[in-house]
Design a protein around this motif. Structure first.
Motif, PDB file in Angstrom:
ATOM      1  N   VAL A 287      10.797  47.869  18.966  1.00 35.56           N
ATOM      2  CA  VAL A 287      11.575  48.781  18.457  1.00 35.56           C
ATOM      3  C   VAL A 287      11.490  48.143  16.673  1.00 35.56           C
ATOM      4  O   VAL A 287      11.749  47.174  16.156  1.00 35.56           O
ATOM      5  N   ILE A 288      12.514  49.616  16.278  1.00 38.01           N
ATOM      6  CA  ILE A 288      12.945  49.613  14.542  1.00 38.01           C
ATOM      7  C   ILE A 288      13.906  49.740  14.257  1.00 38.01           C
ATOM      8  O   ILE A 288      14.633  50.778  15.144  1.00 38.01           O
ATOM      9  N   LYS A 289      14.522  49.038  13.250  1.00 40.78           N
ATOM     10  CA  LYS A 289      16.395  48.825  13.434  1.00 40.78           C
ATOM     11  C   LYS A 289      16.052  50.825  11.878  1.00 40.78           C
ATOM     12  O   LYS A 289      15.514  50.485  11.356  1.00 40.78           O
ATOM     13  N   VAL A 290      16.266  51.706  12.330  1.00 42.54           N
ATOM     14  CA  VAL A 290      16.985  52.887  11.335  1.00 42.54           C
ATOM     15  C   VAL A 290      18.125  53.101  10.822  1.00 42.54           C
ATOM     16  O   VAL A 290      18.779  53.217  11.689  1.00 42.54           O
ATOM     17  N   LEU A 291      17.784  53.462  10.115  1.00 38.74           N
ATOM     18  CA  LEU A 291      19.263  53.852   8.891  1.00 38.74           C
ATOM     19  C   LEU A 291      19.260  55.425   8.925  1.00 38.74           C
ATOM     20  O   LEU A 291      18.288  55.872   8.207  1.00 38.74           O
ATOM     21  N   GLY A 292      20.003  56.319   9.635  1.00 42.64           N
ATOM     22  CA  GLY A 292      20.263  57.243   9.648  1.00 42.64           C
ATOM     23  C   GLY A 292      21.064  57.790   8.639  1.00 42.64           C
ATOM     24  O   GLY A 292      21.027  57.334   7.355  1.00 42.64           O
ATOM     25  N   LYS A 293      21.370  59.440   9.114  1.00 49.24           N
ATOM     26  CA  LYS A 293      22.667  59.844   8.436  1.00 49.24           C
ATOM     27  C   LYS A 293      23.916  59.859   8.557  1.00 49.24           C
ATOM     28  O   LYS A 293      24.194  59.064   9.651  1.00 49.24           O
ATOM     29  N   GLY A 294      24.406  59.940   7.367  1.00 55.79           N
ATOM     30  CA  GLY A 294      25.697  59.051   6.981  1.00 55.79           C
ATOM     31  C   GLY A 294      25.160  57.638   7.536  1.00 55.79           C
ATOM     32  O   GLY A 294      26.612  57.107   7.418  1.00 55.79           O
ATOM     33  N   THR A 295      24.368  56.992   7.003  1.00 60.10           N
ATOM     34  CA  THR A 295      24.168  55.636   6.840  1.00 60.10           C
ATOM     35  C   THR A 295      24.777  54.795   8.622  1.00 60.10           C
ATOM     36  O   THR A 295      24.988  53.665   8.859  1.00 60.10           O
ATOM     37  N   LYS A 296      23.939  55.884   9.326  1.00 63.25           N
ATOM     38  CA  LYS A 296      24.778  55.425  10.616  1.00 63.25           C
ATOM     39  C   LYS A 296      23.550  54.414  11.319  1.00 63.25           C
ATOM     40  O   LYS A 296      22.288  54.544  11.311  1.00 63.25           O
ATOM     41  N   GLU A 297      23.517  53.197  11.758  1.00 65.47           N
ATOM     42  CA  GLU A 297      22.166  52.555  12.376  1.00 65.47           C
ATOM     43  C   GLU A 297      22.054  52.995  13.836  1.00 65.47           C
ATOM     44  O   GLU A 297      22.670  53.499  14.094  1.00 65.47           O
ATOM     45  N   ARG A 298      20.682  52.583  14.386  1.00 62.09           N
ATOM     46  CA  ARG A 298      20.132  52.876  15.549  1.00 62.09           C
ATOM     47  C   ARG A 298      18.786  52.217  15.333  1.00 62.09           C
ATOM     48  O   ARG A 298      18.068  52.203  14.535  1.00 62.09           O
TER      49      ARG A 298
ATOM     50  N   THR B  94       3.934  55.326  12.963  1.00 59.80           N
ATOM     51  CA  THR B  94       5.627  55.072  13.040  1.00 59.80           C
ATOM     52  C   THR B  94       6.294  56.385  13.100  1.00 59.80           C
ATOM     53  O   THR B  94       7.007  56.904  14.051  1.00 59.80           O
ATOM     54  N   LEU B  95       5.569  57.779  12.099  1.00 59.27           N
ATOM     55  CA  LEU B  95       6.477  58.793  12.117  1.00 59.27           C
ATOM     56  C   LEU B  95       6.017  59.313  13.892  1.00 59.27           C
ATOM     57  O   LEU B  95       6.802  60.267  14.165  1.00 59.27           O
ATOM     58  N   TYR B  96       4.834  59.474  14.211  1.00 61.80           N
ATOM     59  CA  TYR B  96       4.187  60.260  15.646  1.00 61.80           C
ATOM     60  C   TYR B  96       5.267  59.503  16.895  1.00 61.80           C
ATOM     61  O   TYR B  96       5.542  59.761  17.556  1.00 61.80           O
ATOM     62  N   SER B  97       5.389  58.026  16.868  1.00 65.33           N
ATOM     63  CA  SER B  97       5.229  57.983  17.818  1.00 65.33           C
ATOM     64  C   SER B  97       6.980  57.278  18.118  1.00 65.33           C
ATOM     65  O   SER B  97       7.719  57.545  19.244  1.00 65.33           O
ATOM     66  N   THR B  98       8.066  57.660  16.954  1.00 65.11           N
ATOM     67  CA  THR B  98       9.183  57.232  16.785  1.00 65.11           C
ATOM     68  C   THR B  98      10.293  58.512  16.549  1.00 65.11           C
ATOM     69  O   THR B  98      11.001  58.657  17.332  1.00 65.11           O
ATOM     70  N   GLY B  99       9.770  59.656  15.621  1.00 66.87           N
ATOM     71  CA  GLY B  99      10.410  60.841  15.760  1.00 66.87           C
ATOM     72  C   GLY B  99      11.221  61.085  14.513  1.00 66.87           C
ATOM     73  O   GLY B  99      11.884  61.750  14.467  1.00 66.87           O
ATOM     74  N   VAL B 100      11.451  59.843  13.624  1.00 69.38           N
ATOM     75  CA  VAL B 100      11.792  59.583  13.206  1.00 69.38           C
ATOM     76  C   VAL B 100      11.600  60.628  11.705  1.00 69.38           C
ATOM     77  O   VAL B 100      11.044  61.212  11.453  1.00 69.38           O
TER      78      VAL B 100
ATOM     79  N   ALA C 251       9.479  51.840  19.612  1.00 68.98           N
ATOM     80  CA  ALA C 251       8.034  52.331  18.508  1.00 68.98           C
ATOM     81  C   ALA C 251       6.937  52.558  19.996  1.00 68.98           C
ATOM     82  O   ALA C 251       7.197  50.988  20.408  1.00 68.98           O
ATOM     83  N   GLY C 252       6.481  53.176  20.127  1.00 69.22           N
ATOM     84  CA  GLY C 252       4.832  52.818  20.592  1.00 69.22           C
ATOM     85  C   GLY C 252       4.047  51.955  20.642  1.00 69.22           C
ATOM     86  O   GLY C 252       4.389  51.278  19.463  1.00 69.22           O
ATOM     87  N   LYS C 253       3.600  51.623  22.012  1.00 70.30           N
ATOM     88  CA  LYS C 253       2.110  50.402  21.335  1.00 70.30           C
ATOM     89  C   LYS C 253       1.428  50.239  20.012  1.00 70.30           C
ATOM     90  O   LYS C 253       1.169  49.614  19.644  1.00 70.30           O
ATOM     91  N   LYS C 254       0.461  51.643  19.983  1.00 70.36           N
ATOM     92  CA  LYS C 254      -0.232  52.231  18.506  1.00 70.36           C
ATOM     93  C   LYS C 254       1.033  51.882  17.344  1.00 70.36           C
ATOM     94  O   LYS C 254       0.230  51.163  16.468  1.00 70.36           O
ATOM     95  N   ALA C 255       1.821  52.559  17.456  1.00 69.51           N
ATOM     96  CA  ALA C 255       2.158  51.787  15.900  1.00 69.51           C
ATOM     97  C   ALA C 255       3.016  50.357  16.139  1.00 69.51           C
ATOM     98  O   ALA C 255       2.991  50.023  14.720  1.00 69.51           O
ATOM     99  N   ILE C 256       3.540  50.104  17.235  1.00 71.25           N
ATOM    100  CA  ILE C 256       3.431  48.673  16.591  1.00 71.25           C
ATOM    101  C   ILE C 256       2.280  48.153  16.311  1.00 71.25           C
ATOM    102  O   ILE C 256       2.417  47.097  16.020  1.00 71.25           O
ATOM    103  N   PHE C 257       1.428  48.217  16.548  1.00 72.50           N
ATOM    104  CA  PHE C 257      -0.203  47.509  16.736  1.00 72.50           C
ATOM    105  C   PHE C 257      -0.283  47.472  15.189  1.00 72.50           C
ATOM    106  O   PHE C 257      -0.670  46.795  14.666  1.00 72.50           O
ATOM    107  N   TRP C 258      -0.519  49.304  14.915  1.00 72.96           N
ATOM    108  CA  TRP C 258      -0.033  49.104  13.319  1.00 72.96           C
ATOM    109  C   TRP C 258       0.126  48.602  12.067  1.00 72.96           C
ATOM    110  O   TRP C 258       0.452  48.113  11.064  1.00 72.96           O
ATOM    111  N   LEU C 259       2.133  48.208  12.720  1.00 77.47           N
ATOM    112  CA  LEU C 259       2.482  47.343  12.102  1.00 77.47           C
ATOM    113  C   LEU C 259       2.422  46.867  11.786  1.00 77.47           C
ATOM    114  O   LEU C 259       2.759  46.036  10.646  1.00 77.47           O
ATOM    115  N   GLU C 260       2.042  45.616  13.066  1.00 79.37           N
ATOM    116  CA  GLU C 260       1.812  44.617  12.944  1.00 79.37           C
ATOM    117  C   GLU C 260       0.496  43.829  12.156  1.00 79.37           C
ATOM    118  O   GLU C 260       0.458  43.186  11.178  1.00 79.37           O
ATOM    119  N   LYS C 261      -0.116  45.185  12.063  1.00 73.94           N
ATOM    120  CA  LYS C 261      -1.746  44.590  11.315  1.00 73.94           C
ATOM    121  C   LYS C 261      -1.096  44.843  10.182  1.00 73.94           C
ATOM    122  O   LYS C 261      -1.710  44.277   8.788  1.00 73.94           O
TER     123      LYS C 261
END
Length: 190
Positions: free
Chosen positions: A155-166, A130-136, A170-180
């Motif tokens: 896609v992944i909902k991320v809460l960033g600096k200043g509590t800004k949501e975006r 997830t880190l590698y794929s998204t750069g969060v 996410a790439g296929k491998k990140a989604i595969f491992w998240l789903e697993k």
């Protein structure tokens, strides 16, 4: 600090401001400066030189000086001082080194580290992918919940600096491992 909290600054940013201001207030006390209105550019220059001579890293010095300058800007904007002595405070430019970019081989080694035959290994692999794929940011990843992951839309909902949501793709491998992780590990203690 209350003002920064009202702007929903992160706890780390608020902690940084507190540290900088505590160091600055200690300096003022040692210099027998009791009223903030009595602080001059000369006093701020002395503080700057004290910071440079200290054992602090260049990054910390930069942060402290910027935070003190921002504090005086706040005092000026809130009409607590009429003259802002920090408006012309020079902050030394430190050479900031870019972090080296890992090679493809380094990334393959890192991704191969988790033992994916164990629940904790699957979790670790999902996090790294997830880190590698998204750069969060690490802090953003730590704040994620399973409900923030949309497997179907990749896609992944991320809460960033200043509590800004975006929404972050996410790439296929990140989604595969998240789903697993969600299917095989999430509800099991490990």
């Amino acid at each position: 600090i209350v003002y920064l909290k009202s702007l929903k600054y992160s706890l780390e940013t608020i902690k940084s401001y507190k540290n900088a201001l505590n160091k600055f207030f200690s300096f003022l006390t040692a210099a027998n400066l009791i009223m903030i209105q009595d602080v001059t550019l000369k006093d701020l220059d002395k503080f700057r030189l004290m910071m440079i001579d200290s054992e602090l890293s260049n990054k910390s010095i930069d942060t402290y000086l910027r935070n003190v300058r921002q504090f005086f800007k706040y005092l000026e904007d809130s009409h607590q001082i009429f003259f802002n002595p920090a408006s012309t405070l020079e902050i030394p430019k430190f050479n900031s080194r870019m972090q080296p970019v890992p090679s493809e081989e380094d990334m393959k080694k890192l991704l191969a580290q988790p033992d994916i035959s164990t629940p904790s290994g699957i979790c670790d692999r999902a996090l790294i992918e997830t880190l590698y794929s998204t750069g969060v940011r690490i802090g953003e990843l730590k704040g994620m919940n399973i409900i923030d992951v949309n497997i179907k839309q990749s896609v992944i909902k991320v809460l960033g600096k200043g509590t800004k949501e975006r929404m972050v793709p996410a790439g296929k491998k990140a989604i595969f491992w998240l789903e697993k992780y969600i299917k095989e590990v999430k509800n099991h203690a490990f």
